[in-house]
Design a protein around this motif. Structure first.
Motif, mmCIF file in Angstrom:
data_model
loop_
_atom_site.group_PDB
_atom_site.id
_atom_site.type_symbol
_atom_site.label_atom_id
_atom_site.label_comp_id
_atom_site.label_asym_id
_atom_site.label_seq_id
_atom_site.Cartn_x
_atom_site.Cartn_y
_atom_site.Cartn_z
ATOM 1 N N GLU A 28 0.738 -1.252 0.114
ATOM 2 C CA GLU A 28 0.048 0.044 -0.089
ATOM 3 C C GLU A 28 0.878 1.317 -0.037
ATOM 4 O O GLU A 28 0.725 2.239 -0.542
ATOM 5 N N LEU A 29 2.061 1.280 0.912
ATOM 6 C CA LEU A 29 2.947 2.356 0.948
ATOM 7 C C LEU A 29 3.544 2.645 -0.497
ATOM 8 O O LEU A 29 3.598 3.636 -0.806
ATOM 9 N N ILE A 30 4.030 1.446 -1.182
ATOM 10 C CA ILE A 30 4.701 1.601 -2.351
ATOM 11 C C ILE A 30 3.798 2.262 -3.435
ATOM 12 O O ILE A 30 4.151 3.195 -4.099
ATOM 13 N N ARG A 31 2.425 1.853 -3.309
ATOM 14 C CA ARG A 31 1.584 2.055 -4.387
ATOM 15 C C ARG A 31 1.214 3.707 -4.248
ATOM 16 O O ARG A 31 1.219 4.421 -5.165
ATOM 17 N N ALA A 32 1.117 3.889 -2.733
ATOM 18 C CA ALA A 32 0.689 5.276 -2.672
ATOM 19 C C ALA A 32 1.958 6.477 -2.962
ATOM 20 O O ALA A 32 1.781 7.347 -3.599
ATOM 21 N N ALA A 33 3.261 5.757 -2.760
ATOM 22 C CA ALA A 33 4.401 6.436 -3.059
ATOM 23 C C ALA A 33 4.658 6.791 -4.631
ATOM 24 O O ALA A 33 5.004 7.970 -5.282
ATOM 25 N N ARG A 34 4.143 5.778 -5.381
ATOM 26 C CA ARG A 34 4.154 5.889 -6.676
ATOM 27 C C ARG A 34 3.174 6.874 -7.371
ATOM 28 O O ARG A 34 3.560 7.540 -8.055
ATOM 29 N N ALA A 72 14.494 1.662 -3.895
ATOM 30 C CA ALA A 72 14.759 0.271 -4.462
ATOM 31 C C ALA A 72 13.432 -0.432 -4.334
ATOM 32 O O ALA A 72 13.413 -1.534 -5.294
ATOM 33 N N ALA A 73 12.386 -0.356 -3.472
ATOM 34 C CA ALA A 73 11.308 -1.206 -3.500
ATOM 35 C C ALA A 73 10.392 -0.692 -4.676
ATOM 36 O O ALA A 73 9.684 -1.702 -5.085
ATOM 37 N N MET A 74 10.262 0.627 -4.612
ATOM 38 C CA MET A 74 9.472 0.822 -6.056
ATOM 39 C C MET A 74 9.998 0.513 -7.503
ATOM 40 O O MET A 74 9.354 0.061 -8.159
ATOM 41 N N GLY A 75 11.330 0.476 -7.201
ATOM 42 C CA GLY A 75 12.246 -0.222 -8.369
ATOM 43 C C GLY A 75 11.739 -1.636 -8.848
ATOM 44 O O GLY A 75 11.520 -2.009 -9.785
ATOM 45 N N GLU A 76 11.607 -2.298 -7.825
ATOM 46 C CA GLU A 76 11.415 -3.808 -8.041
ATOM 47 C C GLU A 76 9.814 -3.894 -8.507
ATOM 48 O O GLU A 76 9.828 -5.007 -9.359
ATOM 49 N N VAL A 77 9.096 -3.089 -8.085
ATOM 50 C CA VAL A 77 7.606 -3.149 -8.454
ATOM 51 C C VAL A 77 7.623 -2.755 -10.241
ATOM 52 O O VAL A 77 6.797 -3.419 -10.745
ATOM 53 N N VAL A 78 8.428 -1.823 -10.425
ATOM 54 C CA VAL A 78 8.402 -1.153 -11.652
ATOM 55 C C VAL A 78 9.152 -2.371 -12.616
ATOM 56 O O VAL A 78 8.569 -2.834 -13.712
ATOM 57 N N LEU A 79 10.222 -2.941 -12.069
ATOM 58 C CA LEU A 79 10.809 -4.074 -12.939
ATOM 59 C C LEU A 79 10.006 -5.080 -13.114
ATOM 60 O O LEU A 79 9.831 -5.800 -14.156
ATOM 61 N N HIS A 116 8.481 10.656 -14.102
ATOM 62 C CA HIS A 116 8.859 10.947 -12.812
ATOM 63 C C HIS A 116 9.229 9.870 -12.162
ATOM 64 O O HIS A 116 10.323 9.824 -11.246
ATOM 65 N N VAL A 117 8.297 8.651 -12.157
ATOM 66 C CA VAL A 117 8.752 7.305 -11.430
ATOM 67 C C VAL A 117 9.891 6.826 -11.906
ATOM 68 O O VAL A 117 10.652 6.301 -11.167
ATOM 69 N N TYR A 118 10.083 6.855 -13.281
ATOM 70 C CA TYR A 118 11.417 6.093 -13.933
ATOM 71 C C TYR A 118 12.464 6.777 -13.403
ATOM 72 O O TYR A 118 13.432 6.050 -12.858
ATOM 73 N N GLU A 119 12.247 8.271 -13.180
ATOM 74 C CA GLU A 119 13.605 8.871 -13.007
ATOM 75 C C GLU A 119 13.742 8.618 -11.486
ATOM 76 O O GLU A 119 15.125 8.443 -11.029
ATOM 77 N N ALA A 134 23.808 0.491 -5.725
ATOM 78 C CA ALA A 134 23.589 -1.018 -6.074
ATOM 79 C C ALA A 134 22.277 -1.153 -6.654
ATOM 80 O O ALA A 134 22.132 -2.160 -7.466
ATOM 81 N N ALA A 135 21.203 -0.893 -6.148
ATOM 82 C CA ALA A 135 19.947 -1.030 -6.664
ATOM 83 C C ALA A 135 19.861 -0.520 -7.776
ATOM 84 O O ALA A 135 19.205 -0.683 -8.885
ATOM 85 N N PHE A 136 20.452 0.752 -8.274
ATOM 86 C CA PHE A 136 20.289 1.408 -9.636
ATOM 87 C C PHE A 136 20.894 0.378 -10.478
ATOM 88 O O PHE A 136 20.369 0.217 -11.667
ATOM 89 N N GLY A 137 22.256 -0.234 -10.264
ATOM 90 C CA GLY A 137 22.835 -1.043 -11.140
ATOM 91 C C GLY A 137 22.094 -2.281 -11.310
ATOM 92 O O GLY A 137 21.974 -2.830 -12.459
ATOM 93 N N SER A 138 21.378 -2.943 -10.051
ATOM 94 C CA SER A 138 20.672 -4.147 -10.222
ATOM 95 C C SER A 138 19.424 -3.858 -11.167
ATOM 96 O O SER A 138 19.230 -4.481 -12.008
ATOM 97 N N PHE A 139 19.068 -2.708 -11.387
ATOM 98 C CA PHE A 139 17.784 -2.403 -12.201
ATOM 99 C C PHE A 139 17.992 -2.793 -13.452
ATOM 100 O O PHE A 139 17.266 -3.216 -14.331
ATOM 101 N N PHE A 140 18.980 -1.987 -14.111
ATOM 102 C CA PHE A 140 19.462 -1.898 -15.394
ATOM 103 C C PHE A 140 20.047 -3.445 -15.699
ATOM 104 O O PHE A 140 19.927 -3.592 -16.947
#
Length: 222
Positions: A28-34, A72-79, A116-119, A134-140
């Motif tokens: 819920e918090l990740i969704r609200a943050a996005r 990082a948590a939002m990145g996992e959802v987007v990924l 905005h979310v991507y950035e 580390a999270a940034f590198g893992s995403f790509f």
């Protein structure tokens, strides 16, 4: 302290319910943050994210540690969503080139749907550079790996070692060109999403085909 056998299931049940509740609250918090980042921008401070979520910064810090943890948590959802779209693009493609173009289009489409979310999920904040990097590198790395499997079908067996380097180079090109495209104001000379995906696919395909033992006479090869 000793516990009777009948105590254990109750304890386990409470622990499972608490774990489920905590995970649901985290989602819920990740969704609200996005939603907040999408609306307010990638520079939005944690206080404004918390306000938009109807809670406090301390709640976000309790679940994510800091802003880098939330990124990082939002990145996992987007990924995860990007993985689904890229995998679907690869499954429905009729040729390696078509698959590559569709996967690049899926990546660009996800980024363009909420710049905005991507950035927010791909930037490295100076305040916690080591963890965020580390999270940034893992995403790509993960996005690059998604592009790898279809290209293995193109390379001849003797050139398979080359593919170990291709995803890194490919993702660098996709990201650099894609982000430049995202930042370019809308005008008559800016390529459409489909056209940009085609350009990037052409560049990538030409490079990987050059490493193959086969002669590329058509992009629509089986």
């Amino acid at each position: 302290m000793n516990f009777s056998p009948t105590d254990s299931p109750a304890i386990d049940g409470r622990a499972a319910r608490w774990a489920n509740h905590r995970e649901e609250r985290r989602r819920e918090l990740i969704r609200a943050a996005r939603h907040a980042v999408h609306r307010l921008g990638a520079e939005v401070p944690m206080e404004d994210i918390a306000t938009a979520a109807g809670t406090s910064k301390s709640v976000f810090y309790r679940y994510f540690g800091d802003k880098a943890g939330l990124q990082a948590a939002m990145g996992e959802v987007v990924l995860a969503r990007m993985q689904e779209r890229i995998a679907e693009a690869a499954r429905t493609a009729q040729s390696p080139y078509e698959g590559l173009r569709a996967m690049v289009a899926a990546y660009l489409g996800m980024a363009a749907s909420s710049p905005h979310v991507y950035e927010f999920v791909t930037r490295v904040p100076a305040a916690s550079e080591a963890d965020a990097a580390a999270a940034f590198g893992s995403f790509f790395d993960a996005v690059g790996a998604m592009l790898e499997e279809p290209m293995r079908r193109l390379l001849a067996p003797g050139r398979q070692a080359t593919i170990a380097f291709w995803p890194t180079a490919a993702m660098g090109l996709v990201r650099a060109a894609g982000e430049r495209w995202l930042e370019t104001p809308e005008n008559t000379v800016k390529p459409t999403l489909d056209a940009m995906a085609g350009l990037i696919a052409d560049w990538l395909f030409a490079g990987i085909a050059a490493e193959s033992d086969i002669t590329i006479t058509s992009k629509e090869m089986p």
